[in-house]
Design an enzyme around this catalytic site. Sequence first.
Site, PDB file in Angstrom:
ATOM      1  N   ASP A  14     -13.232  -7.877  58.518  1.00 14.78           N
ATOM      2  CA  ASP A  14     -12.023  -7.654  59.303  1.00 14.78           C
ATOM      3  C   ASP A  14     -11.043  -6.804  58.506  1.00 14.78           C
ATOM      4  O   ASP A  14     -11.049  -6.844  57.278  1.00 14.78           O
ATOM      5  CB  ASP A  14     -11.312  -8.984  59.614  1.00 14.78           C
TER       6      ASP A  14
HETATM    7  N1  URA Z   1     -15.600 -13.929  58.653  1.00 12.85           N
HETATM    8  C1  URA Z   1     -14.375 -13.570  59.099  1.00 12.85           C
HETATM    9  O1  URA Z   1     -13.731 -14.347  59.796  1.00 12.85           O
HETATM   10  N2  URA Z   1     -13.900 -12.378  58.775  1.00 12.85           N
HETATM   11  C2  URA Z   1     -14.551 -11.492  57.996  1.00 12.85           C
HETATM   12  O2  URA Z   1     -14.037 -10.399  57.713  1.00 12.85           O
HETATM   13  C3  URA Z   1     -15.825 -11.876  57.532  1.00 12.85           C
HETATM   14  C4  URA Z   1     -16.319 -13.103  57.872  1.00 12.85           C
END
Ligand code: URA
Length: 237
Positions: A105
């Site tokens: 993310d």
């Molecule tokens: N899980 C998440 O919630 N975000 C990420 O970026 C990776 C794994």
Amino acid sequence: MVASVRLGKFLASAGVASRRAAEELIRAGRVTIAGVAVTDPARDVSEGDPVAVDGATVSVPVGRVVYAVNKPVGVVSTARDPQGRPTIVSLAPAGVRLYPIGRLDIDTTGLILLTNDGDLAHRLTHPRFEVPKAYRAVVSRPPVRERALRALREGVELDDGRTSPARVRRVAADALEITIREGRKRQVRRMCEAVGHPVRRLERVGFGPLELGSLREGACRELTPEEVSALRAAAGG
Ligand code: URA
């Protein structure tokens, strides 16, 4: 990083013609880079430069490389971003066309791998190989109690189904280390939220056999051949 090479040599190694014949093609104005005719065989060209001969694109197989990057917040983990935000690929050396292996993310930091090896990238992200990814999450509403840990370990019900068992360790009253083998969208955030502890900060600290270690935020390093072999082994050889 793959160094740039002279255009004549590039065409020869791409199998277009012998070195001398390639230089003749160039001098004859039949070779373009990004649509512009180039007549100097000594002109440097890098992997990723759009080279064409008589209008036909030439591509040359380059060595396979894998880089580890420590992604900062605010950087997108796609190769390109229509909104013009900084991309993870811009943190790696120029000259090789690289693709991220999976996604983080925009607000997640930590270990992400980049490669020009499409097969390896495919295997490492394919659910069949269940490559473990380790995260460190700082969460709200501490302390995280045993019940929440147990639920995370056993699997929690999310709107896209129940999560598989995870390895979970509490490392502080408000911090967890979570290792999952799936890769659903915002999975760790949703898992923590589901047990009453929304994530405040999330960092990926491990990918298969690799650890983030002391790689600085925003920094990039090429993996050693041993590390690449270990990754391949984790992805089924
Ligand atoms: N899980 C998440 O919630 N975000 C990420 O970026 C990776 C794994």
